[in-house]
Write an enzyme that holds these catalytic residues in place. Sequence first.
Site, PDB file in Angstrom:
ATOM      1  N   ASP A   1     113.190  34.845  19.274  1.00  0.00           N
ATOM      2  CA  ASP A   1     113.425  35.345  20.631  1.00  0.00           C
ATOM      3  C   ASP A   1     113.468  34.141  21.567  1.00  0.00           C
ATOM      4  OD1 ASP A   1     110.804  34.595  21.132  1.00  0.00           O
ATOM      5  OD2 ASP A   1     110.123  36.572  21.788  1.00  0.00           O
TER       6      ASP A   1
ATOM      7  N   CYS B   1     108.801  33.340  17.536  1.00  0.00           N
ATOM      8  CA  CYS B   1     108.724  33.853  18.907  1.00  0.00           C
ATOM      9  C   CYS B   1     107.729  32.953  19.647  1.00  0.00           C
ATOM     10  CB  CYS B   1     108.362  35.337  18.943  1.00  0.00           C
ATOM     11  SG  CYS B   1     106.713  35.769  18.352  1.00  0.00           S
ATOM     12  N   GLY B   2     107.230  33.385  20.782  1.00  0.00           N
ATOM     13  CA  GLY B   2     106.338  32.513  21.544  1.00  0.00           C
ATOM     14  C   GLY B   2     105.070  32.178  20.778  1.00  0.00           C
ATOM     15  N   THR B   3     104.445  33.214  20.234  1.00  0.00           N
ATOM     16  CA  THR B   3     103.206  33.026  19.467  1.00  0.00           C
ATOM     17  C   THR B   3     103.416  33.142  17.962  1.00  0.00           C
ATOM     18  OG1 THR B   3     102.799  35.398  19.555  1.00  0.00           O
ATOM     19  CG2 THR B   3     101.808  34.052  21.310  1.00  0.00           C
TER      20      THR B   3
ATOM     21  N   GLY C   1     104.113  38.708  17.467  1.00  0.00           N
ATOM     22  CA  GLY C   1     104.925  39.928  17.558  1.00  0.00           C
ATOM     23  C   GLY C   1     106.017  39.966  16.502  1.00  0.00           C
TER      24      GLY C   1
ATOM     25  N   HIS D   1     100.006  31.882  -3.248  1.00  0.00           N
ATOM     26  CA  HIS D   1      99.142  33.051  -3.486  1.00  0.00           C
ATOM     27  C   HIS D   1      99.810  34.378  -3.120  1.00  0.00           C
ATOM     28  CE1 HIS D   1      95.047  30.771  -3.428  1.00  0.00           C
ATOM     29  NE2 HIS D   1      96.016  30.012  -3.905  1.00  0.00           N
TER      30      HIS D   1
ATOM     31  N   HIS E   1      97.334  36.886  -8.695  1.00  0.00           N
ATOM     32  CA  HIS E   1      98.121  36.970  -7.462  1.00  0.00           C
ATOM     33  C   HIS E   1      99.210  38.043  -7.585  1.00  0.00           C
ATOM     34  CE1 HIS E   1      95.922  33.760  -5.741  1.00  0.00           C
ATOM     35  NE2 HIS E   1      96.352  32.846  -6.587  1.00  0.00           N
TER      36      HIS E   1
HETATM   37  C1  RB5 Z   1     107.608  36.642  24.938  1.00  0.00           C
HETATM   38  O1  RB5 Z   1     107.163  36.302  26.202  1.00  0.00           O
HETATM   39  C2  RB5 Z   1     106.445  36.701  23.968  1.00  0.00           C
HETATM   40  O2  RB5 Z   1     105.657  37.809  24.236  1.00  0.00           O
HETATM   41  C3  RB5 Z   1     106.945  36.720  22.550  1.00  0.00           C
HETATM   42  O3  RB5 Z   1     107.735  35.584  22.308  1.00  0.00           O
HETATM   43  C4  RB5 Z   1     105.886  36.694  21.468  1.00  0.00           C
HETATM   44  O4  RB5 Z   1     104.956  35.690  21.692  1.00  0.00           O
HETATM   45  C5  RB5 Z   1     105.255  37.987  21.153  1.00  0.00           C
HETATM   46  O5  RB5 Z   1     104.404  38.118  20.261  1.00  0.00           O
END
Ligand code: RB5
Length: 142
Positions: A7, A64-66, A69, A97, A133
């Site tokens: 994203d 994605c950012g983290t 998600g 594993h 495993h």
């Molecule tokens: C987008 O702002 C952010 O929420 C998305 O990239 C991600 O980190 C979601 O888990």
Amino acid sequence: MIALGCDHGGYALMQEVKEHLKSKGIAFKDYGTDSPVPTDYPIYAKKVAKAVASGRCEKGILICGTGIGISITANKTKGIRCALCHDVFSAEATRQHNDANVLAMGGRVVGPGLALMIVDTFLATPFSGEERHINRIAQIEE
Ligand code: RB5
């Protein structure tokens, strides 16, 4: 063939990943997003998960950012074992594993230097094939 998806939060890091894969001659299919404009990570997680689960692509990389998600979403698809990794040890262990078939990372969590080491480790490490495993992975699908 490696399926790629991100994203807007993962867009910048994904450009680095693509350049890296190109430099190593590793083929990939890019499922988007194709700009840093805000969008919804489930769209790309589902596209990559389907490509891997169907066998069209051997492995996937999602950013994605983290990484959270996009990994949660990918793991909803049957047959997908998506591992969120922000260190090289986890990238190696999840291949050995868990036989993870999709790597997730957070573009706001890791810099490109570490991310590319994680990618290389994930793609280069084989599944151990050990019975314990295999049994545990089978239990995931029960
Ligand atoms: C987008 O702002 C952010 O929420 C998305 O990239 C991600 O980190 C979601 O888990």
